[in-house]
Design an enzyme around this catalytic site. Structure first.
Site, short mmCIF file in Angstrom:
data_model
loop_
_atom_site.label_atom_id
_atom_site.label_comp_id
_atom_site.label_asym_id
_atom_site.label_seq_id
_atom_site.Cartn_x
_atom_site.Cartn_y
_atom_site.Cartn_z
CB THR A 121 -0.82 0.12 1.08
OG1 THR A 121 -1.51 1.65 1.50
CG2 THR A 121 -0.16 -0.30 2.60
CE1 TYR A 145 -4.03 -1.80 4.83
CE2 TYR A 145 -3.67 0.27 4.09
CZ TYR A 145 -3.93 -0.91 3.87
OH TYR A 145 -3.76 -1.32 2.40
#
Length: 334
Positions: A121, A145
């Site tokens: 990501t 995250y």
């Protein structure tokens, strides 16, 4: 070179994973999906693939599937993806993303799987000092995250040095849209992706769209993101797999984005334009862990892979997402 075996797709019943399954099958690969169906849907897995209902951290189930299906590559999508939730429940993200991937990697190494593609990501960059951001720029995540994914990238580097396995970590920017043929799309309940939320509002599932933050250092004060069509992203995985097969001693980390950003207001303008509606906007404070802007420098992926975007147009992304959302609404009718 050929793979000489099947591809395992973890999380293949989810949004991005199901599109990767389609891209692999369309390219002639045989596919086995591992998914615990907590957030995924069995019906989202194309009938040409084999579905094994299991958790990627279940060593016995994963190793059995690798052996039973002669798996020679793994595309790993399974995990948790909601940034604000990662701030409020970090241990969930270190369990579902980092620890579960460690277990999956151990299974892959134990069973001699030579190729691994990881769903990473742009959140690994945190708040970049400059945009567009390049792969070699500092990685300083500002939420659990992003950190959970960055920790996995570190594991991949170490494992590739110690064992006969190569990998590609693809750092996604903002994924949106749906399969243009209508075979899959984002079906997650309570999704937090902007375009998904906006087309839910356009189809009457929501009465408004929340805009989190109007005081960012951007042209209109709302957050700017690089939106990539999910089918283009899926195609990038196939191209990355073929690169790994052809170059077994090489590993890669690549941005997946279009190199152009759109603000939240610009995205909502596109939804208004495509639907010929005016979606109500509810302006609220910033969410925890949101940077002002994230835009990909995609020179590296263009240099490494023959991949070129086919759906690089915001209205097209919105139109495909809207078409899928309307289909979901019909599916829900009694």
């Amino acid at each position: 070179m050929e793979l000489n075996g099947k591809v395992m797709v973890t999380g293949g019943a989810g949004y991005i994973g199901s599109h990767a399954v389609l891209a692999l099958l369309d390219a002639g690969y045989e596919v086995v999906v591992i998914d615990n169906l907590v957030t995924g849907f069995a019906w989202a897995v194309d009938s040409r693939a084999t579905l094994v209902e299991a958790n990627v951290a279940d060593d016995d189930a994963v190793r059995g599937a690798i052996r039973d299906h002669d798996v020679r590559a793994i595309l790993h999508f399974a995990g948790s993806v909601v940034v604000p939730e990662s701030v409020s429940d970090p241990l969930k993200y270190y369990r579902n993303n980092t620890a579960a991937t460690r277990a999956l990697l151990e299974s892959a190494v134990s069973e001699g799987v030579p190729h691994f593609i990881f769903s990473s990501t742009a959140a690994t960059y945190g708040t970049p000092a400059k945009v567009p951001v390049q792969e070699g720029d500092p990685t300083v995540p500002i939420n659990p995250y992003g950190m959970s994914k960055l920790m996995t990238e570190a594991m991949l580097r170490d494992v590739a040095v110690a064992h006969p396995i190569n990998y590609c970590a693809l750092r996604y920017f903002n994924v949106a849209g749906a399969d243009p043929q209508g075979r899959s799309g984002q079906s997650t309940i309570g999704a937090t992706h902007l375009i998904k939320i906006a087309v839910e509002a356009a189809t009457g599932k929501r009465d408004a769209v929340s805009v989190f933050g109007t005081d960012f250092d951007t042209a209109d004060g709302t957050g700017v993101r690089d939106y990539i069509h999910v089918s283009d992203l899926a195609a990038a995985h196939v191209a990355a797999l073929e690169r790994l097969i052809e170059n077994p001693d090489e590993s890669l980390t690549l941005n997946c984005g279009y190199g152009r950003g759109f603000s939240v207001n610009e995205v909502l303008d596109a939804v208004d334009r495509v639907t010929n509606l005016t979606i109500q906007r509810r302006y609220e404070g910033r969410r925890a862990g949101d940077p002002a802007a994230l835009i990909a420098d995609n020179a590296a992926i263009f240099a490494a892979l023959p991949w070129r975007p086919q759906y690089d147009d915001l209205d097209t992304i919105v139109r495909d997402a809207l078409s899928w959302e309307r289909g979901l609404a019909e599916r829900a009718q009694p």
